[in-house]
Scaffold this motif. Structure first.
Motif, PDB file in Angstrom:
ATOM      1  N   ASP A 189       0.851  -1.185   0.000  1.00 59.71           N
ATOM      2  CA  ASP A 189       0.000   0.000   0.000  1.00 59.71           C
ATOM      3  C   ASP A 189       0.888   1.237   0.000  1.00 59.71           C
ATOM      4  O   ASP A 189       1.985   1.233   0.563  1.00 59.71           O
ATOM      5  CB  ASP A 189      -0.911   0.024   1.233  1.00 59.71           C
ATOM      6  N   CYS A 190       0.412   2.274  -0.656  1.00 66.91           N
ATOM      7  CA  CYS A 190       1.163   3.526  -0.747  1.00 66.91           C
ATOM      8  C   CYS A 190       0.201   4.685  -0.554  1.00 66.91           C
ATOM      9  O   CYS A 190      -0.702   4.896  -1.371  1.00 66.91           O
ATOM     10  CB  CYS A 190       1.837   3.624  -2.123  1.00 66.91           C
TER      11      CYS A 190
ATOM     12  N   GLN B 100      -3.713  10.248  -2.783  1.00 63.01           N
ATOM     13  CA  GLN B 100      -4.494   9.009  -2.848  1.00 63.01           C
ATOM     14  C   GLN B 100      -3.857   7.888  -2.034  1.00 63.01           C
ATOM     15  O   GLN B 100      -2.646   7.883  -1.807  1.00 63.01           O
ATOM     16  CB  GLN B 100      -4.588   8.522  -4.303  1.00 63.01           C
ATOM     17  N   ALA B 101      -4.672   6.933  -1.644  1.00 65.70           N
ATOM     18  CA  ALA B 101      -4.189   5.686  -1.055  1.00 65.70           C
ATOM     19  C   ALA B 101      -4.194   4.673  -2.197  1.00 65.70           C
ATOM     20  O   ALA B 101      -5.243   4.354  -2.756  1.00 65.70           O
ATOM     21  CB  ALA B 101      -5.113   5.228   0.070  1.00 65.70           C
ATOM     22  N   LEU B 102      -3.014   4.214  -2.589  1.00 68.72           N
ATOM     23  CA  LEU B 102      -2.882   3.294  -3.716  1.00 68.72           C
ATOM     24  C   LEU B 102      -2.532   1.893  -3.244  1.00 68.72           C
ATOM     25  O   LEU B 102      -1.916   1.714  -2.196  1.00 68.72           O
ATOM     26  CB  LEU B 102      -1.782   3.773  -4.671  1.00 68.72           C
TER      27      LEU B 102
ATOM     28  N   THR C 182      -5.894   2.902  -7.754  1.00 71.48           N
ATOM     29  CA  THR C 182      -6.618   3.664  -6.732  1.00 71.48           C
ATOM     30  C   THR C 182      -7.536   2.696  -5.997  1.00 71.48           C
ATOM     31  O   THR C 182      -7.755   1.562  -6.441  1.00 71.48           O
ATOM     32  CB  THR C 182      -7.475   4.780  -7.357  1.00 71.48           C
ATOM     33  N   ARG C 183      -8.105   3.152  -4.890  1.00 74.90           N
ATOM     34  CA  ARG C 183      -9.059   2.309  -4.134  1.00 74.90           C
ATOM     35  C   ARG C 183     -10.287   1.998  -4.987  1.00 74.90           C
ATOM     36  O   ARG C 183     -10.933   0.973  -4.796  1.00 74.90           O
ATOM     37  CB  ARG C 183      -9.470   2.988  -2.833  1.00 74.90           C
TER      38      ARG C 183
ATOM     39  N   ASN D 207      -1.038   3.598 -13.895  1.00 74.71           N
ATOM     40  CA  ASN D 207      -0.129   3.513 -15.038  1.00 74.71           C
ATOM     41  C   ASN D 207      -0.909   3.659 -16.339  1.00 74.71           C
ATOM     42  O   ASN D 207      -0.515   4.412 -17.234  1.00 74.71           O
ATOM     43  CB  ASN D 207       0.636   2.190 -15.026  1.00 74.71           C
ATOM     44  N   CYS D 208      -2.019   2.954 -16.448  1.00 77.38           N
ATOM     45  CA  CYS D 208      -2.846   3.009 -17.660  1.00 77.38           C
ATOM     46  C   CYS D 208      -3.487   4.396 -17.814  1.00 77.38           C
ATOM     47  O   CYS D 208      -3.532   4.944 -18.916  1.00 77.38           O
ATOM     48  CB  CYS D 208      -3.913   1.922 -17.579  1.00 77.38           C
TER      49      CYS D 208
END
Length: 169
Positions: A55-56, A114-116, A134-135, A141-142
């Protein structure tokens, strides 16, 4: 040859063997993969364990293809190339027409704060390379490719395709 010099035996082959082993190790290191996408094996390599997920919580956007997580982890978005902050492109890297500032702004809109959830694909310099979502399930990336501010780096996209494996260009 081994010879007796009065007190000890010396083997003149030993320094030659040490030099040969050092030379082979040096050449091996020169030929080791040093890429912008992965010093570690890419996902999907036969016999490899499942890719690591992490998680990031995005704390900062560095440029159009790099971000920093709140825990200090630096993430380079897998298989993407953006112009650098000084608007240049590194030699040998794909180079988009869009400015680095435009790519940075696009990534800031998509991922800033964001929480990725990310899937590690390898390493690039001092960064982890990853595909992130994203959540809500949007692949960052896309989305960056769709923004037109970055280009796909085919070499790495073949190893681990972006956009759910759909054809990208």
């Amino acid at each position: 040859m081994t010879r007796y010099d009065g007190h000890r035996r010396t083997d003149r082959r030993f320094p030659l063997v040490v030099a040969l082993v050092a030379a082979v190790a040096f050449v091996g290191m020169l030929n080791a993969p040093v890429t912008s996408g992965a010093a570690a094996p890419e996902a999907g390599t036969p016999g490899e364990a499942a890719p690591a997920r992490f998680d990031c919580d995005v704390a900062a956007i560095t440029d159009g293809d790099t971000l920093r997580c709140a825990d200090g982890t630096r993430v380079r978005l897998h298989a993407l190339a953006a112009r650098e902050r000084d608007e240049t492109c590194s030699p040998g890297h794909p180079c988009p027409e869009a400015s680095g500032a435009a790519a940075t702004a696009a990534l800031r809109r998509l991922a800033g704060g964001q929480a990725l959830s990310c899937e590690r694909t390898g390493r690039s310099y001092e960064r982890i390379t990853a595909v992130c979502w994203t959540r809500a399930g949007e692949e960052i990336n896309c989305a960056m490719l769709r923004s037109g501010t970055v280009v796909v780096w085919d070499r790495y996209n073949r190893q681990r395709p972006l956009c759910g494996g759909a054809a990208v260009s």
